[in-house]
Motif scaffolding. Structure first.
Motif, short mmCIF file in Angstrom:
data_model
loop_
_atom_site.label_atom_id
_atom_site.label_comp_id
_atom_site.label_asym_id
_atom_site.label_seq_id
_atom_site.Cartn_x
_atom_site.Cartn_y
_atom_site.Cartn_z
N THR A 206 2.47 46.37 -35.75
CA THR A 206 1.67 45.39 -35.02
C THR A 206 1.28 44.23 -35.95
O THR A 206 1.20 44.40 -37.17
CB THR A 206 0.38 46.03 -34.45
OG1 THR A 206 -0.34 46.64 -35.53
CG2 THR A 206 0.69 47.08 -33.41
N PRO B 159 -6.92 40.39 -27.07
CA PRO B 159 -6.75 41.75 -26.54
C PRO B 159 -6.05 42.71 -27.49
O PRO B 159 -5.98 43.91 -27.22
CB PRO B 159 -5.91 41.54 -25.28
CG PRO B 159 -5.27 40.23 -25.42
CD PRO B 159 -6.04 39.41 -26.42
N TYR B 160 -5.53 42.20 -28.62
CA TYR B 160 -4.71 43.03 -29.51
C TYR B 160 -5.47 43.52 -30.75
O TYR B 160 -4.92 44.31 -31.52
CB TYR B 160 -3.47 42.24 -29.95
CG TYR B 160 -2.64 41.80 -28.77
CD1 TYR B 160 -1.75 42.68 -28.17
CD2 TYR B 160 -2.77 40.53 -28.25
CE1 TYR B 160 -0.99 42.28 -27.07
CE2 TYR B 160 -2.02 40.12 -27.15
CZ TYR B 160 -1.15 41.02 -26.57
OH TYR B 160 -0.41 40.64 -25.47
N LEU C 68 3.70 43.68 -26.09
CA LEU C 68 2.49 44.50 -25.94
C LEU C 68 1.57 43.87 -24.90
O LEU C 68 1.41 42.64 -24.85
CB LEU C 68 1.77 44.63 -27.28
CG LEU C 68 2.55 45.34 -28.40
CD1 LEU C 68 1.72 45.41 -29.68
CD2 LEU C 68 2.99 46.74 -27.98
N LEU C 69 0.97 44.69 -24.08
CA LEU C 69 0.00 44.29 -23.06
C LEU C 69 0.47 43.08 -22.22
O LEU C 69 -0.21 42.05 -22.16
CB LEU C 69 -1.35 43.96 -23.71
CG LEU C 69 -1.99 45.07 -24.54
CD1 LEU C 69 -3.34 44.59 -25.12
CD2 LEU C 69 -2.21 46.32 -23.71
N GLU D 112 0.40 42.64 -19.22
CA GLU D 112 -0.53 42.37 -18.11
C GLU D 112 -1.64 41.39 -18.49
O GLU D 112 -2.34 40.87 -17.62
CB GLU D 112 -1.13 43.70 -17.59
CG GLU D 112 -2.07 44.42 -18.53
CD GLU D 112 -1.37 45.28 -19.59
OE1 GLU D 112 -0.14 45.17 -19.74
OE2 GLU D 112 -2.07 46.05 -20.28
N LYS D 113 -1.81 41.14 -19.78
CA LYS D 113 -2.85 40.19 -20.22
C LYS D 113 -2.42 38.74 -20.06
O LYS D 113 -3.23 37.82 -20.22
CB LYS D 113 -3.24 40.44 -21.69
CG LYS D 113 -3.84 41.82 -21.93
CD LYS D 113 -5.19 41.96 -21.25
CE LYS D 113 -5.82 43.31 -21.51
NZ LYS D 113 -7.05 43.54 -20.74
N THR E 185 -0.61 36.80 -21.96
CA THR E 185 -0.74 35.98 -23.17
C THR E 185 0.60 35.41 -23.65
O THR E 185 0.62 34.56 -24.52
CB THR E 185 -1.34 36.82 -24.31
OG1 THR E 185 -0.53 37.99 -24.50
CG2 THR E 185 -2.76 37.26 -24.00
#
Ligand code: SF4
Ligand code: SF4
Length: 232
Positions: free
Chosen positions: A57, A102-103, A215-216, A218-219, A221
């Motif tokens: 990450t 969000p990360y 990653l994510l 749904e956010k 970004t």
């Protein structure tokens, strides 16, 4: 067309060795507890039928970066080449970016990093005579393995207390035609960095050949760090 940088991480190649994390720390002089590059390890199954998944990450250098949107001073900002970077001189340490990200890849410097190397004259080893201050004075560096090149572009080599910091995609290296330190250090060649707008670049051809995930998603970004070849 202007360049737009991104990174692909090949999860079939990543062995979770953490060389990227260490390379980032020594390139960017990040203090204890602060990891611009990190990884999460997930365990599946029940012994003896166990498998692991390593996911490196870092900041995703999001196209629609909430950390940039909420920063009241424009300390957190996006460059034309797609780097989400941070100006410690403008940062008031309000942590709004940390709340919006969000990360969880933005860190707050609550202490003056490595200051003890300048001031601590007590013995490093119990009963010995050599101190951190002496080490710092003799090596003529603020602390062991200090990378002065990190500060060559005007960005603080060690960020001040009360400011936040995060991955810059090694924009100081990219400006010199070099790849980010984590890309160079990876023994498995799991990381590909390059210009997403150059359709002949390795990153662009890789993204065409494999269906990437982010990653994510749904956010909303729109991350510029992509993952390919997930085992799970
Ligand atoms: S990953 Fe977090 S810190 Fe990086 S650009 Fe996206 S929102 Fe900002
Ligand atoms: S902590 Fe600094 S970078 Fe983050 S929102 Fe506040 S001023 Fe901006």
């Amino acid at each position: 067309m202007a360049k737009k940088y991104g990174m692909v991480i090949d999860l079939h190649r990543c062995v979770g060795c953490g060389a990227c994390d260490l390379a980032c720390k020594s390139e960017n002089n990040t203090p204890d507890g602060i990891h611009w590059a990190f990884h999460k390890t997930e365990t599946y199954g029940i012994f003896p039928h166990v498998s692991y998944k390593h996911t490196p990450t870092l900041c995703n250098h999001c196209e629609d970066a909430p950390c940039v949107r909420v920063c009241p001073t424009h300390a957190m900002h996006k460059t034309d080449e797609g780097f989400v970077v941070h100006d410690p001189n403008l940062c008031i340490g309000c942590k709004s970016c940390m709340l919006a990200d969000p990360y969880g890849v933005i860190f707050y410097n609550k202490e003056h990093a490595f200051l003890d190397y300048a001031t601590d004259d007590s013995s490093i080893v119990k009963g010995g005579t050599f101190s951190k201050k002496e080490l710092s004075d003799k090596s003529k560096a603020p602390f062991p393995n200090f990378n002065a090149a990190r500060g060559a572009d005007g960005y603080e080599a060690v960020r001040r207390k009360g400011a936040v910091e995060k991955c810059t995609f090694c924009n100081h290296r990219v400006a010199q035609g070099l790849a980010p330190a984590c890309v160079v250090a990876c023994p498995a060649d799991a990381r590909i960095f390059g210009d997403l707008n150059d359709e002949k670049s390795k990153i662009a051809t890789t993204l065409r050949a494999h269906k990437p995930t982010v990653l994510l998603p749904e956010k909303g970004t729109n991350p510029k760090v992509f993952y390919i070849r997930n085992y799970n």
